[in-house]
Enzyme design. Sequence first.
Site, short mmCIF file in Angstrom:
data_model
loop_
_atom_site.label_atom_id
_atom_site.label_comp_id
_atom_site.label_asym_id
_atom_site.label_seq_id
_atom_site.Cartn_x
_atom_site.Cartn_y
_atom_site.Cartn_z
N GLY A 1 -32.36 9.47 -33.42
CA GLY A 1 -33.73 9.60 -33.91
C GLY A 1 -34.67 9.92 -32.77
N GLY B 1 -38.27 10.13 -33.28
CA GLY B 1 -39.66 9.83 -33.59
C GLY B 1 -40.28 9.07 -32.43
N LEU B 2 -41.39 8.39 -32.67
CA LEU B 2 -42.06 7.71 -31.56
C LEU B 2 -41.15 6.72 -30.88
CD1 LEU B 2 -45.66 7.10 -32.87
CD2 LEU B 2 -44.85 8.79 -31.24
N HIS C 1 -49.18 2.68 -49.95
CA HIS C 1 -50.44 3.02 -49.30
C HIS C 1 -51.48 3.35 -50.36
CE1 HIS C 1 -53.34 4.98 -46.76
NE2 HIS C 1 -52.66 4.64 -45.69
N ARG D 1 -53.79 -2.89 -46.97
CA ARG D 1 -53.25 -1.88 -47.87
C ARG D 1 -52.68 -2.47 -49.16
NH1 ARG D 1 -50.35 1.92 -43.29
NH2 ARG D 1 -52.31 2.89 -42.63
N ARG E 1 -47.76 -4.17 -43.53
CA ARG E 1 -48.16 -3.67 -42.22
C ARG E 1 -49.63 -3.26 -42.25
NH1 ARG E 1 -48.90 1.13 -40.21
NH2 ARG E 1 -47.80 2.31 -41.82
N LEU F 1 -47.49 3.18 -35.32
CA LEU F 1 -47.40 3.95 -34.08
C LEU F 1 -47.31 3.00 -32.90
CD1 LEU F 1 -50.05 6.74 -34.80
CD2 LEU F 1 -47.65 6.65 -35.41
#
Lengths: 257, 646
Positions: free
Chosen positions: B48, B50-51, B274, B338, B443, B449
């Site tokens: 992976g 991603g970040l 969300h 959320r 979250r 991030l």
Amino acid sequence: MNLKLKIWRQKGPKDNGKMVDYPISGISPDMSFLEMMDVLNDQLVEKGDLPVAFDHDCREGICGSCSMYINGEPHGPGRGITTCQLHMRSFADGDTIHIEPWRAAAFPVIKDLVTDRSAFDRIIQAGGFISVNSGSPVDANAIPIDKHDSDRAFDAATCIGCGACVAACKNASAMLFTSAKVSHLSLLPQGQVESRDRVLAMINQMDEEGFGNCTNTGACEVECPKGISIENIARMNRQYLGAAISYSPPKATGGGD
Amino acid sequence: MSEFREKTSIVDARVPEGPLADKWVEHKNHVRLVSPGNKRRIDVIVVGTGLAGASAAASLAEMGYNVKSFCFQDSPRRAHSIAAQGGINAAKNYQNDGDSTYRLFYDTIKGGDYRSREANVYRLAEVSASIIDQCVAQGVPFARDYGGLLDNRSFGGVQVSRTFYARGQTGQQLLLGAYSAMSRMIAKGGIKMYNRHEMLDVVLVEGKARGIIARNLQTGEIERHSAHAVVLATGGYGNVFFLSTNAMGSNVTAAWKAHKKGALFANPCFTQIHPTCIPVSGDHQSKLTLMSESLRNDGRIWVPKKKGDTRKPIDIPEEERDYYLERRYPAFGNLVPRDVASRAAKERCDAGYGVGASKMAVYLDFKDAINRMGEDVVASKYGNLFQMYEKITDENPYKTPMRIYPAVHYTMGGLWVDYNLMSNVEGLFVLGEANFSDHGANRLGASALMQGLADGYFVLPYTIGDYLADDIRTGAISTQSSEFDAAEKEVKNRLHQLMNNGGTKPVDYYHKKLGKIIWEQCGMSRNAEGLKQAIADINAIREDFWKNVRVPGTEGELNQELEKAGRVADFIELGALMCQDALDRNESCGGHFREEFQTPEGEALRDDDNYAYVAAWEYQGAGMPARLHKEELHYENIKMVQRSYK
């Protein structure tokens, strides 16, 4: 909507490809272009045919995967959008739509509409970075940056690396892509330290990959889904000239005491 | 030997002793190091980009390890972190609004409804400030004010401005920063990059993760790759719902294969819906698009006071609008977390107040913000989001309110990890959204991030050394072993089965069917009866899938239907586990809302006496109920109270 699709089919990198006709019906104007392709592919699978291979992922215009050359334009009609953001309401009932992969020697076709864009990765690897290790950087506010410079750096940094600029260019030049990264980094104080090395290395790599030269046609800027300006190309050319004339790389030295 | 004490149970997180604020520093001071010369002898696989994956791969390579990095996309730059819009939190207190490490920690624990691990969350808050420093040093162009310093905005569930942002493209800019750091190490030879490769199994040798089996998606070739440790940074599993804000390729396969090899899967039913997404427009829809939560800073959410009101929104006078979030939650208003905002939207639509053609939408209105700040200022803050909305819906949000509805966005659950981010399988580390540890049952915005980069830049690079210190004399791991043979054979058999079962239905047929069940029974609200039915239905889908799915083409070529088929097969098994987990948890917390457990006002009712644990599930075979292990959660520094945003 009823449409006539003409799609480039190519089995593999070494095979010859050809345009194949696919009539399709029952398309909603609210579908995205890729959702229309999903409908086609499900129909092909149900018939036992091979679906059309195409790159796509985020489907919200930011990952840069999708890459269709539609009716002679990268990402089709409309400005400032990627293929996934193109909606069928942009077409009229009964239209014929030509769908091809990016065409550039540096982006060889892998299958159908999927091309190999790893040349872009190698251009970044040549110098599209700031040499800083993870660990203990200085405080983020230690170096104030002029908001205008920061905003211009951001404008260049929004490039998504899709390759539409190359596909749009009659010379298949990668100048817009390369200059966007050169500009993003050289406009920031953090990136200025390496700017001469960077511009020389990235342009050298761009040439090695087989991209063509820039003849200032400006098609790249028009077709770029993120509106990257060709001002960046001018900036890169100026830097390149300066670096090429004045710069010689430092000699390697010994290992110290 | 490691200073780290022996495990007392399979779910012992081995959190270091000592005061909360000192744990991480003390731990870093005592974990074992691997010398520069020895790092050269050690290979690490990172799956992976991603970040979490990109930051880990770059950091490990800079330190001197040999890294092999894998992504299924055509370039590491395309991982789905790129689509994150709003921002990244950090306890910098640049705005002088009283922010601190403790406050970020506290907000995150509270936002997660007291179901996350205290020590991990504190560490996350502690390293958050360094992330911003690191990213700025890499050239990430965060928003700045005219003095040249960094700007901040506010996000849901908090009362300070600690979110750093880069217009509505924060994820893109952070990922390109991590990608550039990776690119630098690829050029230097520290990372060997494998694009268009998908991990299809993890290989265990003597109980330790020592490699993976991967399929080259371009050629179809099955490959063996070995290493001393395997790091999974493979993201979340929101696509189990079919429609989500995830990228089309986002999948659970790597994590699920690890789960089947013994790694515990924790809190799978904790998924985040969300609140601000563009509503579904029809059956053709392939994915949903998020509108950043940052819009709730200046946009006001409302529905008509009259049921089934069909007037245009601009024709509905102020006194006939119900700003229901401001009405129900005066303290936080439109900026409630959320889960709260999503449930409130569902409640209004279910009660018949929804708007738009489908009646499954609410308004997000910028009229007041435009009057207060001017259209130019609104455009400078949210311009690209407004533009995106207009492209998709053909409506201009400067003139008429946006229509929004909740959609699946993030999964808090994931593979269980200890304090060092190692799963219960030795040598198998899990980072970012793929693990479970930091967000509890919900979250907060701009924290994904933060967690991805915290894990990759600032946690794993230290903790993995403690494990690898035992491997400095091991030498290269061979791929010619019975363990690799067996794993490869299993992968090939499975692919072969998918290709040759002579079925008739496309993969998407099953994926849509699965998604509908999960959305209805294990989405924004759940009940025992529905969940039991869902498990039975999902098991039936699994059997039908393996009998009747059709995958055209061959194994030995680029075959996107085959890729999808493998991922959907894993989603089906995961779906059953999510329902089992939701059924086990007889309480409501965060994103997990069980209709049987609510307060008289309809808020989530937690049961801390019986459910203050992480549910870590052990695989027992396809179609079999998983076995539960409980990691009890102890809060030494905060008091568990009922969340209130009123």
